[in-house]
Design a protein around this motif. Structure first.
Motif, PDB file in Angstrom:
ATOM      1  N   THR A   1       8.073   4.759  23.961  1.00 41.47           N
ATOM      2  CA  THR A   1       8.837   3.602  23.509  1.00 41.47           C
ATOM      3  C   THR A   1       8.861   3.646  21.993  1.00 41.47           C
ATOM      4  O   THR A   1       7.993   4.242  21.359  1.00 41.47           O
ATOM      5  CB  THR A   1       8.189   2.280  23.975  1.00 41.47           C
ATOM      6  N   ASP A   2       9.876   3.018  21.395  1.00 34.81           N
ATOM      7  CA  ASP A   2       9.888   2.925  19.942  1.00 34.81           C
ATOM      8  C   ASP A   2       8.964   1.798  19.505  1.00 34.81           C
ATOM      9  O   ASP A   2       8.575   0.953  20.303  1.00 34.81           O
ATOM     10  CB  ASP A   2      11.310   2.729  19.436  1.00 34.81           C
ATOM     11  N   TYR A   3       8.606   1.783  18.223  1.00 33.10           N
ATOM     12  CA  TYR A   3       7.463   0.995  17.800  1.00 33.10           C
ATOM     13  C   TYR A   3       7.800  -0.416  17.308  1.00 33.10           C
ATOM     14  O   TYR A   3       7.016  -1.334  17.483  1.00 33.10           O
ATOM     15  CB  TYR A   3       6.727   1.719  16.668  1.00 33.10           C
ATOM     16  N   GLY A   4       8.939  -0.560  16.657  1.00 36.64           N
ATOM     17  CA  GLY A   4       9.176  -1.783  15.910  1.00 36.64           C
ATOM     18  C   GLY A   4      10.146  -2.760  16.554  1.00 36.64           C
ATOM     19  O   GLY A   4      10.008  -3.110  17.727  1.00 36.64           O
ATOM     20  N   ILE A   5      11.150  -3.193  15.769  1.00 38.07           N
ATOM     21  CA  ILE A   5      12.067  -4.230  16.221  1.00 38.07           C
ATOM     22  C   ILE A   5      13.267  -3.631  16.930  1.00 38.07           C
ATOM     23  O   ILE A   5      13.544  -3.941  18.090  1.00 38.07           O
ATOM     24  CB  ILE A   5      12.519  -5.099  15.025  1.00 38.07           C
ATOM     25  N   VAL A   6      13.990  -2.747  16.224  1.00 39.31           N
ATOM     26  CA  VAL A   6      15.201  -2.170  16.808  1.00 39.31           C
ATOM     27  C   VAL A   6      15.444  -0.793  16.204  1.00 39.31           C
ATOM     28  O   VAL A   6      15.115  -0.542  15.051  1.00 39.31           O
ATOM     29  CB  VAL A   6      16.422  -3.102  16.578  1.00 39.31           C
TER      30      VAL A   6
ATOM     31  N   ASP B   1       0.848  -1.185   0.000  1.00 44.53           N
ATOM     32  CA  ASP B   1       0.000   0.000   0.000  1.00 44.53           C
ATOM     33  C   ASP B   1       0.892   1.246   0.000  1.00 44.53           C
ATOM     34  O   ASP B   1       1.654   1.463   0.941  1.00 44.53           O
ATOM     35  CB  ASP B   1      -0.886  -0.012   1.246  1.00 44.53           C
ATOM     36  N   PRO B   2       0.806   2.094  -1.037  1.00 40.30           N
ATOM     37  CA  PRO B   2       1.636   3.302  -1.068  1.00 40.30           C
ATOM     38  C   PRO B   2       1.341   4.278   0.062  1.00 40.30           C
ATOM     39  O   PRO B   2       2.168   5.140   0.367  1.00 40.30           O
ATOM     40  CB  PRO B   2       1.325   3.918  -2.438  1.00 40.30           C
ATOM     41  N   ALA B   3       0.169   4.151   0.696  1.00 36.10           N
ATOM     42  CA  ALA B   3      -0.115   5.000   1.857  1.00 36.10           C
ATOM     43  C   ALA B   3       0.728   4.587   3.060  1.00 36.10           C
ATOM     44  O   ALA B   3       1.008   5.399   3.944  1.00 36.10           O
ATOM     45  CB  ALA B   3      -1.596   4.924   2.205  1.00 36.10           C
ATOM     46  N   VAL B   4       1.122   3.321   3.092  1.00 33.91           N
ATOM     47  CA  VAL B   4       1.943   2.805   4.196  1.00 33.91           C
ATOM     48  C   VAL B   4       3.426   2.881   3.854  1.00 33.91           C
ATOM     49  O   VAL B   4       4.276   3.107   4.718  1.00 33.91           O
ATOM     50  CB  VAL B   4       1.539   1.354   4.530  1.00 33.91           C
TER      51      VAL B   4
ATOM     52  N   GLY C   1      -1.528   8.314  17.881  1.00 32.31           N
ATOM     53  CA  GLY C   1      -1.299   9.039  19.122  1.00 32.31           C
ATOM     54  C   GLY C   1      -0.328  10.187  18.939  1.00 32.31           C
ATOM     55  O   GLY C   1      -0.635  11.345  19.250  1.00 32.31           O
ATOM     56  N   SER C   2       0.856   9.877  18.405  1.00 34.78           N
ATOM     57  CA  SER C   2       1.897  10.902  18.360  1.00 34.78           C
ATOM     58  C   SER C   2       1.577  12.027  17.386  1.00 34.78           C
ATOM     59  O   SER C   2       1.878  13.191  17.650  1.00 34.78           O
ATOM     60  CB  SER C   2       3.247  10.271  17.995  1.00 34.78           C
ATOM     61  N   ARG C   3       0.954  11.700  16.243  1.00 33.77           N
ATOM     62  CA  ARG C   3       0.772  12.710  15.192  1.00 33.77           C
ATOM     63  C   ARG C   3      -0.653  13.234  15.079  1.00 33.77           C
ATOM     64  O   ARG C   3      -0.857  14.381  14.694  1.00 33.77           O
ATOM     65  CB  ARG C   3       1.212  12.146  13.843  1.00 33.77           C
ATOM     66  N   ALA C   4      -1.637  12.417  15.407  1.00 43.33           N
ATOM     67  CA  ALA C   4      -3.029  12.859  15.250  1.00 43.33           C
ATOM     68  C   ALA C   4      -3.652  13.273  16.581  1.00 43.33           C
ATOM     69  O   ALA C   4      -4.789  13.715  16.619  1.00 43.33           O
ATOM     70  CB  ALA C   4      -3.871  11.744  14.613  1.00 43.33           C
ATOM     71  N   GLY C   5      -2.900  13.113  17.678  1.00 41.83           N
ATOM     72  CA  GLY C   5      -3.392  13.572  18.971  1.00 41.83           C
ATOM     73  C   GLY C   5      -4.423  12.679  19.607  1.00 41.83           C
ATOM     74  O   GLY C   5      -5.125  13.097  20.529  1.00 41.83           O
ATOM     75  N   ARG C   6      -4.527  11.408  19.161  1.00 41.56           N
ATOM     76  CA  ARG C   6      -5.479  10.476  19.755  1.00 41.56           C
ATOM     77  C   ARG C   6      -4.723   9.497  20.634  1.00 41.56           C
ATOM     78  O   ARG C   6      -3.820   8.791  20.166  1.00 41.56           O
ATOM     79  CB  ARG C   6      -6.246   9.714  18.665  1.00 41.56           C
TER      80      ARG C   6
ATOM     81  N   ILE D   1       2.343  -5.821  12.566  1.00 45.85           N
ATOM     82  CA  ILE D   1       3.185  -4.621  12.669  1.00 45.85           C
ATOM     83  C   ILE D   1       2.401  -3.400  12.195  1.00 45.85           C
ATOM     84  O   ILE D   1       2.442  -2.331  12.821  1.00 45.85           O
ATOM     85  CB  ILE D   1       4.466  -4.797  11.838  1.00 45.85           C
ATOM     86  N   GLY D   2       1.671  -3.540  11.093  1.00 47.78           N
ATOM     87  CA  GLY D   2       0.909  -2.419  10.555  1.00 47.78           C
ATOM     88  C   GLY D   2      -0.134  -1.893  11.531  1.00 47.78           C
ATOM     89  O   GLY D   2      -0.270  -0.675  11.713  1.00 47.78           O
ATOM     90  N   GLU D   3      -0.889  -2.789  12.156  1.00 50.62           N
ATOM     91  CA  GLU D   3      -1.916  -2.376  13.118  1.00 50.62           C
ATOM     92  C   GLU D   3      -1.282  -1.674  14.315  1.00 50.62           C
ATOM     93  O   GLU D   3      -1.777  -0.645  14.802  1.00 50.62           O
ATOM     94  CB  GLU D   3      -2.704  -3.592  13.589  1.00 50.62           C
ATOM     95  N   HIS D   4      -0.201  -2.247  14.806  1.00 48.73           N
ATOM     96  CA  HIS D   4       0.475  -1.700  15.982  1.00 48.73           C
ATOM     97  C   HIS D   4       1.017  -0.302  15.706  1.00 48.73           C
ATOM     98  O   HIS D   4       0.785   0.630  16.484  1.00 48.73           O
ATOM     99  CB  HIS D   4       1.616  -2.655  16.379  1.00 48.73           C
ATOM    100  N   ILE D   5       1.705  -0.121  14.584  1.00 49.79           N
ATOM    101  CA  ILE D   5       2.311   1.173  14.291  1.00 49.79           C
ATOM    102  C   ILE D   5       1.247   2.218  13.974  1.00 49.79           C
ATOM    103  O   ILE D   5       1.375   3.383  14.354  1.00 49.79           O
ATOM    104  CB  ILE D   5       3.335   1.030  13.152  1.00 49.79           C
ATOM    105  N   ALA D   6       0.171   1.820  13.326  1.00 47.27           N
ATOM    106  CA  ALA D   6      -0.912   2.767  13.041  1.00 47.27           C
ATOM    107  C   ALA D   6      -1.487   3.342  14.333  1.00 47.27           C
ATOM    108  O   ALA D   6      -1.764   4.549  14.418  1.00 47.27           O
ATOM    109  CB  ALA D   6      -2.007   2.084  12.237  1.00 47.27           C
ATOM    110  N   ALA D   7      -1.647   2.505  15.353  1.00 52.23           N
ATOM    111  CA  ALA D   7      -2.172   2.983  16.633  1.00 52.23           C
ATOM    112  C   ALA D   7      -1.196   3.937  17.312  1.00 52.23           C
ATOM    113  O   ALA D   7      -1.593   4.941  17.908  1.00 52.23           O
ATOM    114  CB  ALA D   7      -2.470   1.795  17.549  1.00 52.23           C
TER     115      ALA D   7
END
Length: 350
Positions: free
Chosen positions: A213-218, A126-129, A328-333, A318-324
């Motif tokens: 915390t950071d989102y992914g693996i390392v 997905d080019p949006a991702v 928070g960080s960018r959309a203020g939710r 990974i996609g679901e986790h990072i989207a959430a």
């Protein structure tokens, strides 16, 4: 008496230059200890050429020295994690579901690049991702793209070397992480904390980068040897951390904490304003986030769950986790799926 807080240093050169099995086993064991206790590692022997690091620093300096109105030409459309981020556009505490005292109060400015659809030919993405990068015009910052991509390639190599170490440290089959990083959601974020006078007010609630915390693996981090980065220790207090000479700071992300069922920790960290004589001291950093494939499922590894026990986290991609987290960080939710991480923030000695 408790030992003082310390980020362990590990020389990974046996994995970079083909060390023997005993040398590699010693590295894996040292990384396992660091990941169990601190979640941060000072990595030496990484093999990144000095010239590549110097090129990155020059590119960072030249871009952030541009006038604010010029930099704002490279702000991406809402929801696209690329390009320029002006000060006070984010609140990283909200990626954990923690309501910051003042929303969107993180004062750093940043420029993001990352993996795009074009980087993975033949893979339907997905080019949006996986959006394409927004590079500044060549005449504005000559050689910016080439210098940044050179460091990006080296940081990616270090990250993949580390996942090889991780597989050995966790007793997994060699190459285990290759199956979840073939089209990894990698992002490079270049940060600047030296803002012109009048850009921000040095008020009581000013935060360089909120606790997160950071989102992914390392994460592979180049940073100035300037105060500002703080890591939450096992004692619940914040500790100042600076990179050692010639070292890269490396820390785990939430995906690794979830895969290991918190055998390894995704450590909370933040940046507090380095203010000297009423002005913000110059501080720069570049964080390469190796996050994993968007469709990779993160579920506790069998060897990390004791017989008869349930995993601490439900499976998630990974996609679901990072989207959430990004919501928070960018959309203020506030992220409602990070209760365990948020509890650690709220329990810390702030």
């Amino acid at each position: 008496m408790e030992a003082p807080f310390e980020v362990p240093a590990v020389d990974i050169s046996p994995y970079v230059h083909g060390g023997n099995p005993a040398e590699r086993a010693a590295v894996a064991a040292a990384v396992d200890v660091a990941c169990r206790t601190v979640g941060f590692v000072q990595v030496t022997g990484h093999g990144v050429p000095d010239a590549t690091s110097a090129g990155l620093v020059g590119a960072i300096d030249e871009f952030f020295a541009l006038p604010q109105d010029v930099k704002r030409r490279y702000v991406a459309p809402k929801g696209v994690n690329r390009g320029y981020t002006p000060p006070r556009s984010e609140s990283l505490s909200l990626s954990l579901g923690v309501e910051a005292a003042s929303r969107m109060n993180d004062f750093f400015e940043a420029f993001n690049t990352g993996a795009a659809v074009s980087d993975y030919p033949g893979v339907e993405l997905d080019p949006a991702v996986y959006p394409e990068d927004l590079w500044p015009d060549e005449e504005l910052v000559p050689g910016f793209r080439a210098r940044v991509q050179a460091w990006e390639a080296e940081a990616g190599r270090v990250a993949r070397t580390l996942t090889t170490v991780f597989a050995d440290a966790l007793g997994l089959e060699p190459g285990w992480f290759d199956r979840v990083t073939g089209h990894s959601l990698d992002v490079l974020r270049m940060n600047n904390y030296a803002l012109p006078p009048g850009t921000v007010e040095l008020d009581g609630d000013l935060t360089g980068m909120g606790e997160h915390t950071d989102y992914g693996i390392v994460t592979v981090l180049w940073a100035d040897r300037v105060a500002g980065l703080q890591v939450l220790g096992p004692d619940g207090t914040w500790h100042d951390v600076q990179p050692a000479e010639d070292a890269l700071l490396v820390n785990l992300g939430d995906a690794m904490a979830r895969w290991t069922n918190e055998r390894w920790t995704s450590t909370l960290h933040r940046v507090k304003p380095p203010i000297v004589d009423g002005t913000i001291e110059r501080r720069r950093s570049a964080a390469f986030f190796h996050d994993g494939d968007v469709d990779a499922v993160v579920a506790a590894l069998p060897g990390c769950v004791a017989p008869g026990e349930e995993p601490l986290y439900p499976p998630v991609t990974i996609g679901e986790h990072i989207a959430a987290k990004l919501a928070g960080s960018r959309a203020g939710r506030a992220n409602t799926a990070a209760q365990r991480e948020a509890a650690r923030v709220l329990a810390s000695a702030r």
